[in-house]
Design an enzyme around this catalytic site. Structure first.
Site, PDB file in Angstrom:
ATOM      1  N   CYS A  92       0.859  -1.180   0.000  1.00  0.00           N
ATOM      2  CA  CYS A  92       0.000   0.000   0.000  1.00  0.00           C
ATOM      3  C   CYS A  92       0.900   1.236   0.000  1.00  0.00           C
ATOM      4  CB  CYS A  92      -0.941   0.096   1.183  1.00  0.00           C
ATOM      5  SG  CYS A  92      -1.994  -1.338   1.412  1.00  0.00           S
TER       6      CYS A  92
ATOM      7  N   ARG B 121       3.408  -0.208  -5.050  1.00  0.00           N
ATOM      8  CA  ARG B 121       3.211  -0.839  -3.736  1.00  0.00           C
ATOM      9  C   ARG B 121       1.847  -1.490  -3.589  1.00  0.00           C
ATOM     10  NH1 ARG B 121       6.983   1.538   0.254  1.00  0.00           N
ATOM     11  NH2 ARG B 121       5.643   0.639   1.820  1.00  0.00           N
TER      12      ARG B 121
ATOM     13  N   TRP C  81      -3.189  -2.387  -1.479  1.00  0.00           N
ATOM     14  CA  TRP C  81      -2.991  -3.808  -1.765  1.00  0.00           C
ATOM     15  C   TRP C  81      -3.811  -4.533  -0.715  1.00  0.00           C
ATOM     16  CZ3 TRP C  81      -0.857  -8.164   0.677  1.00  0.00           C
ATOM     17  CH2 TRP C  81      -0.618  -9.251  -0.164  1.00  0.00           C
TER      18      TRP C  81
ATOM     19  N   ASN D  28      -1.117   1.753   6.252  1.00  0.00           N
ATOM     20  CA  ASN D  28      -0.368   0.611   5.714  1.00  0.00           C
ATOM     21  C   ASN D  28      -0.099  -0.333   6.869  1.00  0.00           C
ATOM     22  OD1 ASN D  28      -0.163   1.891   3.314  1.00  0.00           O
ATOM     23  ND2 ASN D  28       2.047   2.211   3.390  1.00  0.00           N
ATOM     24  N   GLY D  29      -0.131  -1.626   6.602  1.00  0.00           N
ATOM     25  CA  GLY D  29       0.150  -2.594   7.655  1.00  0.00           C
ATOM     26  C   GLY D  29      -1.099  -3.377   7.997  1.00  0.00           C
TER      27      GLY D  29
ATOM     28  N   LYS E   6      10.429 -15.434 -11.988  1.00  0.00           N
ATOM     29  CA  LYS E   6      10.156 -14.315 -12.906  1.00  0.00           C
ATOM     30  C   LYS E   6       9.036 -14.692 -13.867  1.00  0.00           C
ATOM     31  CE  LYS E   6      11.557 -11.628 -11.377  1.00  0.00           C
ATOM     32  NZ  LYS E   6      12.425 -11.563 -10.237  1.00  0.00           N
TER      33      LYS E   6
ATOM     34  N   GLU F 285       5.633 -14.969 -12.128  1.00  0.00           N
ATOM     35  CA  GLU F 285       5.211 -13.690 -11.567  1.00  0.00           C
ATOM     36  C   GLU F 285       4.585 -12.764 -12.613  1.00  0.00           C
ATOM     37  OE1 GLU F 285       8.639 -11.624 -10.089  1.00  0.00           O
ATOM     38  OE2 GLU F 285       7.504 -10.598  -8.536  1.00  0.00           O
TER      39      GLU F 285
ATOM     40  N   LYS G 282       5.101  -4.365  -4.710  1.00  0.00           N
ATOM     41  CA  LYS G 282       6.555  -4.306  -4.719  1.00  0.00           C
ATOM     42  C   LYS G 282       7.162  -4.511  -3.342  1.00  0.00           C
ATOM     43  CE  LYS G 282      10.513  -3.454  -6.669  1.00  0.00           C
ATOM     44  NZ  LYS G 282      11.032  -4.535  -7.527  1.00  0.00           N
TER      45      LYS G 282
HETATM   46  O1  M6R Z   1      12.317  -5.873  -0.979  1.00  0.00           O
HETATM   47  P1  M6R Z   1      12.746  -7.302  -0.845  1.00  0.00           P
HETATM   48  O2  M6R Z   1      13.927  -7.641  -1.661  1.00  0.00           O
HETATM   49  O3  M6R Z   1      12.918  -7.697   0.605  1.00  0.00           O
HETATM   50  O4  M6R Z   1      11.513  -8.143  -1.384  1.00  0.00           O
HETATM   51  C1  M6R Z   1      11.475  -9.535  -1.310  1.00  0.00           C
HETATM   52  C2  M6R Z   1      10.468 -10.112  -2.270  1.00  0.00           C
HETATM   53  O5  M6R Z   1       9.189  -9.670  -1.965  1.00  0.00           O
HETATM   54  C3  M6R Z   1      10.772  -9.748  -3.725  1.00  0.00           C
HETATM   55  O6  M6R Z   1      12.069 -10.109  -4.074  1.00  0.00           O
HETATM   56  C4  M6R Z   1       9.794 -10.459  -4.681  1.00  0.00           C
HETATM   57  O7  M6R Z   1       9.976 -11.836  -4.625  1.00  0.00           O
HETATM   58  C5  M6R Z   1       9.962  -9.930  -6.101  1.00  0.00           C
HETATM   59  N1  M6R Z   1       8.737  -9.334  -6.530  1.00  0.00           N
HETATM   60  C6  M6R Z   1      10.265 -10.979  -7.101  1.00  0.00           C
HETATM   61  O8  M6R Z   1      10.443 -10.440  -8.359  1.00  0.00           O
END
Ligand code: M6R
Length: 610
Positions: free
Chosen positions: A2, A27, A75, A100-101, A487, A490, A605
């Site tokens: 969010c 986000r 989100w 958020n949270g 990837k 996703e 994200k």
């Molecule tokens: O911000 P972070 O690297 O801690 O995030 C971890 C995962 O949420 C992040 O790498 C996620 O798996 C990606 N969207 C993958 O592409």
């Protein structure tokens, strides 16, 4: 997850809020909303399901204005994607809240507030914040005190901004477990969950700390810690160079970010990698002394960052002679684990705010690790602030939800950490020189690898109708196969699994038929012959192979195998080099399938909730 933006000014803040939301949309993008107070004390709200554009269109059709406002892109966690569940949430058309949270005890709060006569109009946990603040306000008649009292009742995580229609000259913000930053202007102030949202209006930021509550007016900011005592929080000038608002002519942020990799890796190496090695102080002040006693490394991370940790384990054990465990943060944080003597806890994160990784770090710090290090892309983030040491990847803002350049810069950082630890653990001169040479060659090698784009585009055509796929690798390419599979699933929504290819005959071989594409990463290393045997096992069962191989590995294209030759590289950097073709493959498959590449469904994200 969010995104939050807020502003208190003398001008109409709607354009500031909308631009902030656009910058935060990565986000979360299930719904968006804005609440505004105008100079006459009117509180108005517009909310829409879908992306920020839907909200912007609605505001264009039916404009509302205000000098104080809060906005949110959601989100969904509690409650489905409906307009009623979109933020801001109100209590009696007086209190407005964005959050958020997750308020974990929202059910009991909701029962209690309902008994007290507060009517709920959404299924969210956030609405309890609005009503709880309203309840406290009725008892103390001061918004700041009301928020301070309310947050004592919340369990869970919040970054929240609160407006009171009857108190229009201030907003109150509170943070615990979800980041919030205050942006300082001249005669106006701003709030956001990520500084990037506010770059068009300010570069001066105050980062709130855990438990802080702050009162923000147009001309003042007063911060109180969790005990309610006034505290000073430093104002920092942001020198983040990358203004993520710009796709630089690329169709998607993800493609731009894939192509930025040679440059950002050059930046990440610059001033850190010398001809004869690295200085340990690139990990922070006093790093050399701390790293000198390390005999074991425990890595914790999530998602793509976890895959970089998986890759690093191969390097740390092979080259640096330190033992290493890697664990998914959400698992680590909820089990009792053994702490080896002289252990370094390493967290990896693009955002530095991932809730599970942060919680795992906090747990580890209570468990007697010798030191903590984070490999992170966001300066000033919670992981950076709470770790003893930090290696900052210089990837610049990564906007595409699918992580690309953050991953390869993390791996670059890990190769340098391997050298720093190896120095104290009998790393051989040959290995040391090999890594230095490999890292020096890396940016140019990646530029060369990006030239494979046309061949990969053609390959992607063959994937668009597939429903499943298998990624195979061995040794330090196994985590790269895992990353390739992540990837693809996703952003293209094609089911993808990764296996260490030696595992095939223990089960997954049963899946092979002519509708199962099998993607193989095959550098020319000591495991090549083993990998080739695994490839033959698949071919013998009618599988269609797509092999990304070193030219010298001698794979030949035929009717059952499509080979893409990847530029030959030093073995230490092969995991980084082989990542790029897999990123490109996922990207072009997703483009052909017409999915929302930068904002794939159901994801966000920055995962700041559990
Ligand atoms: O911000 P972070 O690297 O801690 O995030 C971890 C995962 O949420 C992040 O790498 C996620 O798996 C990606 N969207 C993958 O592409």
């Amino acid at each position: 997850m969010c995104g939050i933006v807020g502003a208190i000014a003398e001008r109409n803040v709607v354009p500031i809020l909308l631009e902030g939301l656009r910058r935060l949309e990565y986000r979360g993008y299930d719904s968006a909303g804005v609440a505004l107070l105008d100079g006459q004390g009117n509180l108005q709200r517009t909310r829409r399901i879908g992306k920020v554009k839907e909200l912007a269109d609605a505001l264009q059709d039916n404009p509302i204005k205000g000098v104080t406002g809060i906005a949110h892109t959601r989100w969904a966690t509690h409650g489905g994607v409906t307009e009623a569940n979109a933020h801001p949430h109100f209590s009696s058309e007086r209190i407005a809240v964005v959050h958020n949270g997750i308020i974990e005890n929202y059910e009991s709060l909701r029962t209690d507030l309902t008994t007290k006569g507060y009517g709920f109009t959404s299924d969210t946990d956030t609405e309890t914040i609005a009503h709880q603040v309203h309840f406290e306000l009725d008892n103390c008649d001061d918004l700041l005190t009301a928020v301070q009292n309310a947050v004592k009742k919340f369990h869970g995580a919040y970054g929240t901004v609160i407006l009171d229609k009857n108190d229009p000259d201030r907003v109150i913000v509170a943070r615990s477990g979800s980041p919030l930053v205050i942006g300082l202007g001249l005669g106006e102030n701003f709030i956001a969950s990520d500084q990037m949202a506010l770059f068009p209006v300010t570069r001066r930021f105050m980062f709130l700390e855990e438990g802080d509550v702050a009162e923000i007016t147009r001309t003042s900011i007063k911060v109180f810690d969790s005990a309610g005592l006034p505290v000073e929080r430093e104002v920092k000038e942001s020198n983040l160079e990358h203004d993520a608002g710009d796709k630089a002519g690329y169709r998607h942020y993800m493609l731009k970010e894939i192509h930025e990799q040679p440059t950002v890796i050059r930046n990440t190496l610059s001033g850190r990698l010398q001809d004869n090695g690295i200085s340990a102080n690139i990990f922070g002040h006093g790093a050399d002394e701390l790293l000198a006693k390390i005999k074991h490394v425990q890595i914790i991370a999530c998602g793509t960052s976890y895959h970089s940790g998986m890759t690093a384990r191969y390097w740390l054990e092979q080259y640096a002679n330190v033992s290493c465990n890697v664990e998914i943060a959400s698992e680590f944080r909820y089990r009792k684990s053994y702490v080896h003597p002289n252990s370094l806890i390493v967290t990896i994160s693009q955002s530095g705010e991932t809730a599970d990784t942060l919680a795992a770090l906090r747990l580890a710090k209570e468990q007697g690790y010798a030191a903590s290090l984070t490999i992170c892309n966001v300066p000033g983030s919670s992981l950076v602030r709470e770790s003893d040491l930090a290696f900052m990847t210089l990837a610049g803002a990564e906007i595409g939800v699918a992580s690309t350049k953050a991953f390869t810069t993390q791996l670059t950082g890990f190769l340098m950490l391997t050298m720093a630890l190896g120095k104290h653990n009998n790393m051989s001169q040959d290995d040391h020189q090999h890594i230095i040479k490999a890292l020096h060659s890396l940016p140019a090698k990646l530029e060369e690898t990006l030239q494979l784009t046309d061949g990969i585009k053609a390959l992607a055509e063959e994937f668009a109708d597939m429903h499943h796929s298998l990624f195979l690798g061995r040794g330090d390419q196994y985590p790269i196969a895992m990353e390739g599979a992540l990837k693809l699933k996703e952003i293209s929504y094609i089911h993808a699994e990764a296996y260490a290819s030696g595992e095939l005959k223990h089960g997954p071989l049963a899946l092979i038929d002519d509708e199962m594409p099998v993607i193989v990463v095959a550098p020319n290393n000591e495991l090549l012959e083993k990998l080739k045997s695994n490839v033959e096992e698949v071919r013998a069962r009618g599988g269609i192979m797509y092999v990304f191989a070193d030219k010298e590995a001698n794979f030949k294209s035929d009717e059952t195998m499509r080979v893409i030759n990847v530029p030959h590289c030093e073995s230490a950097i092969a995991p980084i080099v082989y990542t790029l073709p897999l990123q490109l493959l996922s990207y072009y498959v997703a483009v052909i399938k017409g999915t929302d590449v930068d904002q794939p469904r159901n994801l966000a994200k920055s995962v700041t909730v559990e």
